[in-house]
Every structure is written in C-alpha cells, then in structure tokens.
Design an enzyme around this catalytic site. Structure first.
Site, PDB file in Angstrom:
ATOM      1  N   LEU A   1     -50.859  56.285  35.436  1.00  0.00           N
ATOM      2  CA  LEU A   1     -51.421  55.690  36.653  1.00  0.00           C
ATOM      3  C   LEU A   1     -51.295  56.596  37.878  1.00  0.00           C
ATOM      4  O   LEU A   1     -51.638  56.199  38.981  1.00  0.00           O
ATOM      5  CB  LEU A   1     -50.710  54.355  36.942  1.00  0.00           C
ATOM      6  CG  LEU A   1     -50.974  53.240  35.928  1.00  0.00           C
ATOM      7  CD1 LEU A   1     -50.090  52.042  36.218  1.00  0.00           C
ATOM      8  CD2 LEU A   1     -52.443  52.823  35.942  1.00  0.00           C
ATOM      9  N   ARG A   2     -50.788  57.810  37.655  1.00  0.00           N
ATOM     10  CA  ARG A   2     -50.589  58.697  38.793  1.00  0.00           C
ATOM     11  C   ARG A   2     -51.909  59.012  39.501  1.00  0.00           C
ATOM     12  O   ARG A   2     -51.975  59.117  40.722  1.00  0.00           O
ATOM     13  CB  ARG A   2     -49.899  59.979  38.325  1.00  0.00           C
ATOM     14  CG  ARG A   2     -49.163  60.693  39.444  1.00  0.00           C
ATOM     15  CD  ARG A   2     -48.335  61.847  38.937  1.00  0.00           C
ATOM     16  NE  ARG A   2     -46.984  61.435  38.602  1.00  0.00           N
ATOM     17  CZ  ARG A   2     -46.378  61.739  37.472  1.00  0.00           C
ATOM     18  NH1 ARG A   2     -46.992  62.434  36.551  1.00  0.00           N
ATOM     19  NH2 ARG A   2     -45.146  61.338  37.233  1.00  0.00           N
ATOM     20  N   GLY A   3     -52.969  59.163  38.730  1.00  0.00           N
ATOM     21  CA  GLY A   3     -54.286  59.460  39.308  1.00  0.00           C
ATOM     22  C   GLY A   3     -54.757  58.363  40.240  1.00  0.00           C
ATOM     23  O   GLY A   3     -55.262  58.629  41.340  1.00  0.00           O
TER      24      GLY A   3
END
Length: 348
Positions: free
Chosen positions: A286-288
C-alpha cells in the site's frame, strides 16, 4: 550583497536551473512534506543532479536548533529532540538556541556503518576512560537533507539502515555497552546512473518518489544551460544577486505550503481512484497509495489550494508509482508511460 558574499562557498541558485522540472518538483514536494519518503533520481551523467540537490538545500530558510546539541534538536518538538535536551527541559533549564542553514549531508560511497550511525569516541575512551558516543552522518542530517550519490553502488546493508532511519525518524545505536537513540528525520535523496545497475526492487520501493532525468536534446535549451553555468562560474555572486528575488519568492511559497499542508483535504472518491490505479498496475503493498495521497496534498499546498483535485493527482502519480511496477524484461513500454495510460483511463 554583503550578506550574499558571507556564504562560505557560492551555491548555484535553484531558480536558475534550466529544465529538469520533474526532479525539481520531486525535491520541492519532499521538502514540503518529508514524510513522502525521499526521492530517487536516476539519469544520465552530467545532468545537474548534484547541483540541483545542493541548490534546494541552500534555498530553504534557516532552522532554529538547540545550541551545543549534536543532533540539531528542535527546542519544543519532542519528535525532533535528543534525550539530552529532553532532560534539560524536564529539569526546567534554560535552553539557548541559534539558527543554522538546513543541513546538507553527503554520504560518501566508501562510508562504513560506524561513519553513518555513529560510534564510540576512542580518543576519550583511552584518555579519560569514559565511553562517549560520537555521532555519525545520521545525526548531522537530522532536520536536513541526506544525499547519496551513486546510491545503486552503495552496500545494500547501508541502504537498509538509511531507509529505516528515514522512515522511522530515529537512529538506534548499540556499541560497546552504550545504547543511544537519537532523532534522525531527514529528506533522503539518492541519485544514480541506470547504466551502473538498478537498486533491488524492495529497496527501490521504499523511496517515496522516483524522478527520471534525461540529457536535454533541444539545442537552444542546451545553449541556455551552458551560458547560465558559464555566467555563474565567471561571477557567482552577481548570478546569486540576480536570482535573489525569485529565490525569496519560491522560499516563501514553500514555507506557506508547509504551514498549509495539514489543512489540505482529499476527497474520498479521489482516494478510491488512486487505489484503483494502484490495483490495475499490480503495485505491491500500500506504499504507492499512501505516497500518492501525500504527494498530491503537498502539491495542492504548493499551489495554495485547500483541496486536492484530479490535476494534482495526475501531476504527481507517475513520480510515485513508476518504480513500484513489476519489471518484465520482455516489455518494451516504459513504466512511466504505462502509469500514464492507466491514469488517463481512470482520471479522464
């Protein structure tokens, strides 16, 4: 003019840099919100990567630090304060402060873990018999910019330490019976040439943004860049003086954006669309999603807006996602183009 000449070494003005808009935007957004997670700049040799990074550090307003503190501690923010300063506060001591330029720390390629994290002061240990911590580059970079040139040639273990400190804002050191924890919140900027090898995908993913820069092909623009550089080399202080007004304007815009950032909102519908784009592109984790939301807010604040719109997302999303796509060796399409195609479908 005298104030300008007091600088120890003249730095090429940020507003005088021609072209490379993607790199400049990525640096500005990371300065507005360091929690974006830094920027990786990949590009050809001689494209002004180091010059631009030093220029953004020189542009920023001075910061107030606690005097005689080794970690550039903030005088009131607990997250940016060393244990020594916290103890002084608890004891009700008077804490003297002074202003310094934003720290700009270069990590040399041959640096060791001790040089980066800090170590025991051997001289004091031998002469006085006391174990004293000698801070490393992570301490000096607190509240500043840490620049790693040729980051793709740096030992993976050191890159891991750098990224952990950048993400947590703290550096933990265990040496010879001494345990030290100090604040280390900085904007991590890495640069490199793709011809010399890529970073491992799991390390690359932890950089907030990824700017690709190419050599300028337009002859008139190349001439403009060469002339600008020649003018600075011939008379650096005249060049700095000439750009002073634009420098002050940009500095004020960045300071205003930093203040405004916490009040900028992003619509739920837009958040869903960002996550949909990440899903279609098969972005792992979910970093993006998180970085794109942060960068879009920072860009909106930079433009003095209260709410993020579609154009803000379009402006930053390629910078935030292009390095998170799974690489297919047989694919001919550039990862940035791939992101743009999906973005134009979802955010049309």
């Amino acid at each position: 003019m005298d104030k300008v000449k007091n600088q120890t070494r003249p730095v090429f003005p940020f507003t005088a840099i021609v072209g490379q808009e993607e790199m400049k935007l990525a640096l500005i957004l990371n300065v507005i919100d360091p929690k974006i997670g830094g920027v990786m700049i990949m590009g050809d040799r001689g494209t002004g990567k180091s010059t631009t990074i030093r220029a953004i550090a020189d542009l920023l307003p001075e910061i107030e630090v606690v005097a005689d503190d080794l970690f550039n501690s903030h005088y009131s923010n607990y997250d940016l304060m060393s244990n020594f300063v916290k103890q002084q506060l608890e004891n009700g001591s008077n804490i003297p402060t002074h202003f310094i330029k934003v720290p700009m720390v270069d990590l040399p390629l041959g640096a060791t873990e001790d040089r980066l994290c800090g170590t025991i002061d051997i001289e004091k240990a031998l002469n006085e018999g006391t174990k004293t911590f000698e801070p490393g580059l992570l301490a000096k970079a607190n509240r500043g910019i840490l620049y790693v040139d040729e980051v793709n040639l740096l030992d993976d273990h050191l890159v891991d330490i750098l990224l952990d400190s950048a993400a947590s804002g703290w550096n933990n050191v265990e040496r010879e019976g001494i345990s030290v924890r100090h604040p280390s919140r900085f904007v991590l900027v890495g640069s490199g040439n793709p011809e010399e090898g890529e970073l491992r995908p799991q390390l690359l993913d932890r950089f907030g943004m990824h700017a690709e820069i190419k050599t300028v092909k337009d002859p008139s623009l190349r001439v403009q860049i060469v002339e600008q550089r020649a003018k600075f080399d011939k008379s650096p202080y005249d060049c700095i003086q000439e750009c002073q007004l634009r420098q002050e304007e940009l500095k004020n815009i960045i300071v205003a954006a930093q203040s405004k950032l916490s009040n900028v909102i992003i619509d739920d519908d837009l958040k869903v669309k960002i996550s949909k784009i990440c899903g279609i592109l098969n972005v792992d984790g979910l970093r993006g999603d998180i970085v794109t939301n942060r960068a879009a807010k920072a860009f909106a604040a930079y433009q003095s807006k209260d709410e993020v719109d579609v154009q803000d997302v379009k402006k930053v999303i390629t910078l935030c996602l292009r390095h998170r796509l799974r690489k297919d060796p047989l694919e001919t399409i550039d990862s940035g183009t791939k992101v743009n195609q999906v973005v134009n479908e979802i955010l049309s």
